[in-house]
Design a protein around this motif. Sequence first.
Motif, short mmCIF file in Angstrom:
data_model
loop_
_atom_site.label_atom_id
_atom_site.label_comp_id
_atom_site.label_asym_id
_atom_site.label_seq_id
_atom_site.Cartn_x
_atom_site.Cartn_y
_atom_site.Cartn_z
N ALA A 173 0.49 5.39 0.08
CA ALA A 173 -0.44 6.48 0.33
C ALA A 173 0.05 7.75 -0.35
O ALA A 173 1.21 8.14 -0.17
N PHE A 227 -3.61 4.43 -1.88
CA PHE A 227 -4.54 5.04 -0.94
C PHE A 227 -4.33 6.56 -0.94
O PHE A 227 -3.28 7.05 -0.55
N THR A 280 0.84 -1.19 0.00
CA THR A 280 0.00 0.00 0.00
C THR A 280 0.88 1.24 0.00
O THR A 280 1.75 1.39 0.86
N ALA A 303 -7.96 3.69 -3.90
CA ALA A 303 -8.94 4.19 -2.93
C ALA A 303 -8.75 5.70 -2.80
O ALA A 303 -7.78 6.15 -2.18
#
Length: 528
Positions: free
Chosen positions: A35, A208, A33, A176
């Motif tokens: 960000a 993210f 992930t 997302a």
Amino acid sequence: MIGKLLEIRDLDVIIHGRKLVDSISFALAPGETVALIGESGSGKSMTASAIMGLLPPGITMAARSAIVFDGKPLDPADETAMRPLRGRDISVVFQDPMSCLNPFMTAGAQIDEALRRLGHGDGTKRRARILELLQLVEMSDPATIASRYPHELSGGQQQRVMTAMALAAEPKLLIADEPTSALDATVQAEILALLRRLQDRLGNAMLFITHDLAAASQLADQIVVMHKGRCVEQGPTAEVLLSPKDPYTRMLVSTRTMLAELPATAPRSSAEPLLAISGLQYEYPAKRLFSKPFRAVDGISIAIAPGETLGILGESGSGKSTLAKLIIGLARPGGGDIALFGESLAARNFRLTPAMRKRCQIIFQNPYGALNPRLTIEKAMREPLELLGLSGPDDRAKLGSALADVNLTPDYLGRYPHQLSGGQRQRVCIARALLSEPSLLICDEIVSALDATVQMQVLRTLKALQQKRGFAMLFIGHDIEIVRWVSDRIAVMHRGKVVEQGEAGALVTHPVEAYTRKLVAAMPRPIA
């Protein structure tokens, strides 16, 4: 780079010769992930749009830019090549599920539509897959949820339905885009935990996008900090958050830290309360013939002393905004009483006098919606002066002085709302509300739509004005840290009732009621 699912190299996104995204480079491994952190306008969502090949008309990607997905170069401008990837290998979950879901289709029908586009032709198998996907996103009653329309679902349920649709093809990459920013603290915590569990189960990579450092710290392995279209810092999450190198990153990290440094609280006043509410009740009419009315406010009793700030804390649907409407006279209670400035409103059929309206002002959540887009700031600010009978020959000087109080210069008077940032628009709304020199200011979620740094700027301005002018505040919010920072005392609302109230610091550090403990436990906590 070997083993990378997604590589972005020198990404430039351009409109009319101006770079919206400037030389962004990062990579994402399977199961990892990353960000993208930054304020509104930093280029985060534009970067995601470039990856998906969904850039708006007139916005292009530079020729030198390269996007490599699963070892193959992508040409986002080639719609024929991109269409098979979207919703299959790459899926996206957007910020506001209610605006993304079709209000005329049930949740199940919308997931079914996604499955049909993926080539699932058998209706029986699709129905089984719909329930399977709703179970995957941890819906307790998939069959019931599938039969409901979006407006019949909570914000968290809507976001889970969006996530189920995005995961229908079990994509290799899930983007997302601010999936929790519109949600309450407890629902946000649930969605973040769900995304982590789904990733552990499915093994997908995730990009993210957020402006919330605390949320990023819970999900991300790597952080890319964006500012004005450029990457100013990137690295492992703990390293970036604990030892930020760039001044902008340090500012982002310190902004949330400021909330722990509480301003001085106002001493408890023994004077008669400016606002005293006792046993207040309000019901919304029944929507259907045989259904029952919905009780939004149920026997509330609170009081605010002169110069004091009372925070109203609760999730969406708890009755906070309805309470504000009842106080300001925008709705009429069905029971109880409101004593405003020592005078019973029940005795006046809950109608405020012009003098009361002058002394009691409200600031709403959405500053853009509160300002007429066709009026300049000067005309928008003149309206309350004229309506309250306060207009005079020195109006322009008065308006300029009001803007100066919120750190805006008089030249803003000639601008239109769309020419101001969100924080500037909210400052204008504060200045406009204070033109009548109110004794009580009602603030209804006034910073919830703003970035963290802008939130602190607005809150500091508001507290400084309160210390200067001495007005009392009813501050409504769902962010526990912000409500605690602003308030002297807090009243916690749940399903129309006040379940707990007390001194702000003590209530947050030592909550008594189970619901308050749940809210406190849901507070996102950055890496310490």
